[in-house]
Design a protein around this motif. Structure first.
Motif, mmCIF file in Angstrom:
data_model
loop_
_atom_site.group_PDB
_atom_site.id
_atom_site.type_symbol
_atom_site.label_atom_id
_atom_site.label_comp_id
_atom_site.label_asym_id
_atom_site.label_seq_id
_atom_site.Cartn_x
_atom_site.Cartn_y
_atom_site.Cartn_z
ATOM 1 N N ALA A 60 -12.151 -6.174 -4.123
ATOM 2 C CA ALA A 60 -12.571 -4.991 -3.371
ATOM 3 C C ALA A 60 -13.683 -4.221 -4.062
ATOM 4 O O ALA A 60 -14.219 -3.272 -3.482
ATOM 5 C CB ALA A 60 -11.371 -4.062 -3.155
ATOM 6 N N GLY A 64 -6.419 -6.366 -6.459
ATOM 7 C CA GLY A 64 -7.511 -5.864 -5.632
ATOM 8 C C GLY A 64 -8.883 -6.064 -6.224
ATOM 9 O O GLY A 64 -9.823 -5.333 -5.872
ATOM 10 N N THR A 92 0.826 -1.208 0.000
ATOM 11 C CA THR A 92 0.000 0.000 0.000
ATOM 12 C C THR A 92 0.861 1.260 0.000
ATOM 13 O O THR A 92 0.341 2.366 -0.201
ATOM 14 C CB THR A 92 -0.946 0.026 1.211
ATOM 15 O OG1 THR A 92 -0.195 -0.092 2.417
ATOM 16 C CG2 THR A 92 -1.963 -1.101 1.125
ATOM 17 N N THR A 144 -3.666 -3.332 -2.625
ATOM 18 C CA THR A 144 -3.513 -4.363 -1.602
ATOM 19 C C THR A 144 -2.129 -4.267 -0.973
ATOM 20 O O THR A 144 -1.202 -3.685 -1.541
ATOM 21 C CB THR A 144 -3.681 -5.756 -2.221
ATOM 22 O OG1 THR A 144 -2.685 -5.921 -3.250
ATOM 23 C CG2 THR A 144 -5.062 -5.922 -2.823
ATOM 24 N N ALA A 157 -9.393 -7.016 1.108
ATOM 25 C CA ALA A 157 -10.196 -6.437 0.029
ATOM 26 C C ALA A 157 -11.685 -6.770 0.152
ATOM 27 O O ALA A 157 -12.532 -5.891 -0.064
ATOM 28 C CB ALA A 157 -9.650 -6.891 -1.327
ATOM 29 N N PHE A 163 -5.785 -3.503 2.791
ATOM 30 C CA PHE A 163 -6.304 -2.906 1.567
ATOM 31 C C PHE A 163 -6.681 -1.467 1.873
ATOM 32 O O PHE A 163 -7.361 -1.187 2.866
ATOM 33 C CB PHE A 163 -7.523 -3.645 1.010
ATOM 34 C CG PHE A 163 -7.947 -3.112 -0.327
ATOM 35 C CD1 PHE A 163 -7.387 -3.597 -1.486
ATOM 36 C CD2 PHE A 163 -8.884 -2.089 -0.429
ATOM 37 C CE1 PHE A 163 -7.741 -3.088 -2.734
ATOM 38 C CE2 PHE A 163 -9.257 -1.573 -1.656
ATOM 39 C CZ PHE A 163 -8.673 -2.069 -2.821
ATOM 40 N N GLY A 194 -3.435 -9.435 1.096
ATOM 41 C CA GLY A 194 -4.409 -8.368 1.279
ATOM 42 C C GLY A 194 -5.571 -8.465 0.320
ATOM 43 O O GLY A 194 -6.716 -8.131 0.668
ATOM 44 N N GLY A 195 -5.309 -8.927 -0.919
ATOM 45 C CA GLY A 195 -6.368 -9.054 -1.901
ATOM 46 C C GLY A 195 -7.375 -10.133 -1.564
ATOM 47 O O GLY A 195 -8.537 -10.060 -1.984
ATOM 48 N N THR A 233 -7.520 -2.669 -9.399
ATOM 49 C CA THR A 233 -8.687 -3.378 -8.869
ATOM 50 C C THR A 233 -9.470 -4.093 -9.960
ATOM 51 O O THR A 233 -10.559 -4.606 -9.712
ATOM 52 C CB THR A 233 -9.631 -2.409 -8.119
ATOM 53 O OG1 THR A 233 -10.105 -1.404 -9.028
ATOM 54 C CG2 THR A 233 -8.912 -1.754 -6.950
#
Length: 626
Positions: free
Chosen positions: A470, A467, A289, A481, A533, A502, A528-529, A461
């Motif tokens: 999300a 991502g 990030t 992410t 997300a 995220f 994170g994704g 995204t």
């Protein structure tokens, strides 16, 4: 009677008369002393014996959300007190049973004490009625104020709690204690000839309630965020998590939650470590990030353009004695591709090219390494080392979010810079200006750079990006992410503990929300994704319609349109074969096509085969290979 006897009698009479006269004089002196010289003192002493005074705590002011809904209020509750020297010793056991307390504890409170003493504060009304029904001399019921938080754990970390004496001890209750605290009153009660208190009384000074405080928080969005975070943490069997929801245009904090939560109405049932608001007190390495700000620093240097390309070394690159890895090995990527594929190597090369100072300057301007001065106590400034301590390894690591520590609040404020076209607006929690910062906004980066990075983050995204989970249906999201290893007790990176993050903006065309989701030590997935997300999506898909931002449902199918920030020349070609990623993006932009890219390198396949038949708004899919 002889003369001698007469003299004796007369002297006795004179002596007695003298004594009587002396007594009268002494009485007169004493009377003057009592009636005039000591009049004020004796009057006050008599008043003290006749009257007693005690202090009454004033109710605290209410805490309201942005729509005027009550988040915290003071409610009346009975407490049991006594005039210690008036309670008969023989009834102490009976009193203790009614209070539900050990008789030894009640006896200690009454023994060898005089005047007003609390026996049990803020008791249930049923207990108060039971005690008063005993009609024990000297025992009385007083009304106190107890703090009540109707949303319980949902606002626990944000609002904090109040101690039994009416002082704020955590959160907003503590930080704005002076404004919320009222002025205590003084009440006077009379006593009879035996010293027993009479039931009536008068206020010498009535208690004055504290001021109300209106927060920028929206109770509905707070509930939405709390529920989504709780579900996300539970589904991943994670240690915990935090969410910050911010309105970028003015810095208003719409929600700030942590999980696991605690109920401020029963705060004693939790350990002190569970009370802290981790969204502002705890720091974490942000991982990927941080890459949008590294990219922004590179673009601001003038050395890099959105369509510049970087060779990502097929997933491994040596910097000094340290090897940087990518989870997914890549070859040539342009700057957008670096963010879409989340290449550590690509962003590290860009940071090493521009040097430590420009990157450090971008990060500090975006608010990292300093407190926001929003007003909440315990806020951490994060960790951003001075650039003179950055070698090549540190510069590369910080570019992709290692060797730097931030709070969820700082990350939300930094992503608001991108949403605000390069302006930093300080986070704000209290409406109307009680200790609220002056949010004039300061320029962090050029508006054109912010728009370019936002366009890249929107593509991150898409289904090509990390991502994609999300994005709520019908909304355009720009976000990134992050997955970061947590340091262990020895200062080394743990092999099994991660932070999944995220951070994103929605909707892209008119940013209303910046949402940061941090999940601590997820067990099912570390990315994170996959972890953070979906929590972002659940919050956005509920909060945006609530705010009056409708979904834009079109016939786009599963693919999203990608906007290119730069002007692109018109291509006359009817085929994309052999084009680089940069060229095929310009080609799609020139014809208004929606582009979906697979792989990297040069185009080796396209769909449909006849590109010339495509009209503006239709989809072009290409496969690239080295």
């Amino acid at each position: 009677m002889s003369d001698k006897q007469q003299v004796f009698v007369r002297r006795r009479i004179e002596a007695v008369a003298g004594l009587l006269a002396l007594g009268l004089v002494m009485l007169l002196v004493r009377a003057v002393d009592l009636q005039w010289l000591q009049a004020d003192y004796l009057t006050s002493l008599a008043e003290k014996q006749r009257y007693r005074q005690f202090t009454a705590v004033a109710p605290r002011g209410p805490i309201l959300d942005s729509k005027g809904r009550t988040l915290a209020e003071s409610v009346e509750i009975p407490s049991i007190a006594a005039m210690a020297d008036e309670v008969p010793a023989g009834r102490v056991n009976e009193l203790a049973r009614a209070l539900g307390l050990p008789s030894e504890k009640v006896d200690r409170k009454l023994n060898k004490r005089h005047g007003f003493v609390w026996l049990a504060r803020q008791v249930p009304p049923s207990i108060a009625r039971k005690v008063m029904a005993l009609n024990i001399p000297g025992v009385r019921m007083e009304t106190e104020w107890r703090r009540y938080h109707p949303m319980g754990p949902e606002t626990g970390h944000l609002l904090g709690f109040v101690g039994i004496d009416g002082k704020g001890l955590e959160g907003v209750e503590r930080s704005w204690n002076a404004a919320l605290t009222g002025e205590a009153g003084i009440r006077q009660v009379r006593r009879d000839a035996r010293g027993h208190s009479l039931p009536d009384g008068v206020w010498l000074r009535e208690a004055t309630a504290g001021k109300s405080i209106k927060l920028t928080t929206d109770a509905s969005i707070q509930s939405i965020a709390y529920a989504a975070l709780a579900e996300g943490v539970r589904s991943q069997k994670a240690k915990g998590g935090s969410v910050v929801v911010m309105r970028p245009k003015d810095g208003a904090i719409l929600a700030m939650v942590n999980w696991p939560g605690y109920n401020p109405n029963n705060y004693r049932q939790y350990k002190p470590g569970q009370w802290r608001n981790r969204a502002v007190t705890d720091v974490f390495e942000p991982g990927s990030t941080m890459k949008p700000f590294s990219v922004a620093a590179a673009l601001a240097s003038g050395k890099w353009q959105p369509d510049s390309i970087v060779y990502c070394e097929k997933g491994a690159m040596q910097v000094a004695d340290y090897t940087i890895h990518d989870d997914h090995p890549e070859g040539w990527l342009d700057v957008t591709g670096i963010l879409v594929k989340s290449s550590n190597i690509g962003v590290a090369k860009m940071a090493l090219d521009i040097g430590a100072d420009p990157l450090h300057d971008m990060l500090t301007k975006a608010g990292f390494g300093q407190r926001s001065h929003m007003g909440l106590g315990g806020e951490s400034p994060g960790i951003v080392l001075s650039p003179d301590r950055w070698g090549p390894v540190e510069t590369a690591n910080i570019a992709f979010g290692q060797g730097i520590a931030v709070t969820p609040l700082q990350l939300a404020a930094a992503f608001s810079v991108l949403a605000n076209e390069g302006l930093y607006v300080a986070p704000m929690l209290v409406e109307g200006g009680i200790d609220a910062p002056q949010n004039a906004g300061r320029r962090v980066m050029d508006a054109s750079i912010a728009r370019q990075v936002m366009s890249m983050l929107e593509y991150a995204t898409s289904e090509d990006g990390t991502g994609s989970k999300a994005v709520p249906v019908g909304y355009r999201v720009a976000g990134k992410t992050g997955t970061a290893q947590k340091p262990d007790a020895r200062g080394r990176y743990s092999k099994g503990k991660y932070t999944a993050v995220f951070a994103g903006v929605a909707p892209v065309d008119d940013p209303q929300l910046v949402i940061v989701v941090v999940i601590d030590e997820p067990q099912k997935s570390m990315y994170g994704g996959q972890v953070a997300a979906p929590v972002f999506r659940h919050i956005a898909e509920s909060a945006l319609p609530y705010l009056g931002v409708p979904a834009q449902i079109t016939n786009q199918g599963q693919w999203q349109a990608m906007e290119i920030a730069t002007e692109a020349p018109v291509f006359a070609a009817d085929s994309t074969y052999g084009m680089s990623m940069r060229e095929v993006r310009r080609f799609a932009a020139s014809r208004g096509l929606r582009l979906h890219v697979r792989g990297s390198g040069w185009v080796t396949r396209q769909k449909p085969a006849n590109v010339a038949s495509l009209n503006s708004g239709e989809e072009l899919e290409v496969w690239l290979n080295e």
